[in-house]
Design an enzyme around this catalytic site. Structure first.
Site, PDB file in Angstrom:
ATOM      1  CB  CYS A 118      35.706  18.246 -10.633  1.00 51.60           C
ATOM      2  SG  CYS A 118      35.293  17.968  -8.905  1.00 51.60           S
ATOM      3  CB  CYS A 149      27.875  17.051  -9.234  1.00 47.93           C
ATOM      4  SG  CYS A 149      29.006  15.656  -8.916  1.00 47.93           S
TER       5      CYS A 149
END
Ligand code: DGL
Length: 260
Positions: free
Chosen positions: A74, A187
């Site tokens: 992440c 992302c």
């Protein structure tokens, strides 16, 4: 020397499963404990303090389960928490950041026009500002937050072609895409959109993500510590999530197999 202990991989939700796919492909003998924090997703619109606290909770649990390393799958949690986590724990903590360097280096010295698609928090944080500082004098870099793309994955609507293309057009119509050399998927949720981005972008625009580089980094770190999995180990993935619903469990399994 080898270590059969698992690698802990976590994300705010389901995006990090794109990193697990890369991991199982590249390092098939490793055992992976995946934790998706879908009950608290998205992280990208939270404050850095909130994301730091959630990340600590997850890593503490991983350590209790005996992981030999953690991959923060992440970009957002990495921006907010990687330094503090590294200070606090003595196992290797591998973070992720938008692969801007790869995008800029691809120009071999020519000025590149790059869009970095990421969460609002990643693009606002100091870590990304420092990364931009290294490249912005020689390249043209556009920061594009795309929070809806996280929601679409989490709500199981990734297969809704019209919705996805409409959302991508909303974010990217403002650019002259024919002039863009690459789009960085900053992302891990966005990596699942690669085919949609291919449909949106001219063939000359590269689509770059950091998953392969992250797993390469993990491998180098494990090797340097003598902690790669034994060559005869079977490997495998255990999927866990803070959202205990059957829907999330099914979606997680589907994403692990996505396009295979
Ligand atoms: N998948 C995460 C990332 O790589 C963040 C998604 C979110 O906003 O929760 O940044």
């Amino acid at each position: 020397m080898a270590s059969a202990a698992p690698v802990g991989v976590f994300d705010s939700g389901l995006g990090g499963i794109s990193v697990v796919r890369q991991l199982t492909h590249d390092l098939p003998h490793e055992r992976v404990l995946y934790f998706g924090d879908s009950a608290n997703a998205p992280y990208g619109t939270k404050t850095p303090d909130q994301v730091r606290e959630l990340s600590f909770r997850i890593v503490e649990d991983f350590v209790g389960r005996g992981v030999k390393a953690v991959v923060i799958a992440c970009n957002t949690a990495t921006s907010a928490a990687v330094n503090d986590l590294r200070e606090h724990y003595d196992i290797p903590i591998i973070g992720m950041e938008p692969a801007l360097k790869v995008a800029c280096d691809a120009g071999h010295g020519t000025r590149q026009r790059v869009i970095v698609a990421a969460t609002p928090l990643t693009l606002r944080e100091r870590k990304f500002a420092a990364l931009m500082d290294r490249f912005k004098a020689s390249h043209t870099i556009f920061k594009q937050p795309c929070p809806e793309l996280v929601e679409i994955v989490e709500s199981g609507k990734l297969g809704d072609h019209d919705l996805v293309m409409r959302t991508l057009h909303d974010y990217f119509n403002q650019y002259d895409l024919g002039e863009i050399d690459s789009v960085v998927l900053g992302c891990t949720h966005f990596v699942f959109y690669r085919d949609y981005f291919r449909e949106l972008l001219p063939a000359s625009t590269a689509i770059i993500d950091g998953n392969e580089g992250t797993i390469r980094h993990l491998d180098v770190v494990l090797e340097s510590l003598g902690k790669r999995a034994p060559e005869d180990a079977e490997g495998g993935v255990e999927l866990r999530n803070s959202d205990p619903s059957e829907r999330i469990a099914d979606l997680s399994r589907e994403l692990l197999e996505f396009g295979r």
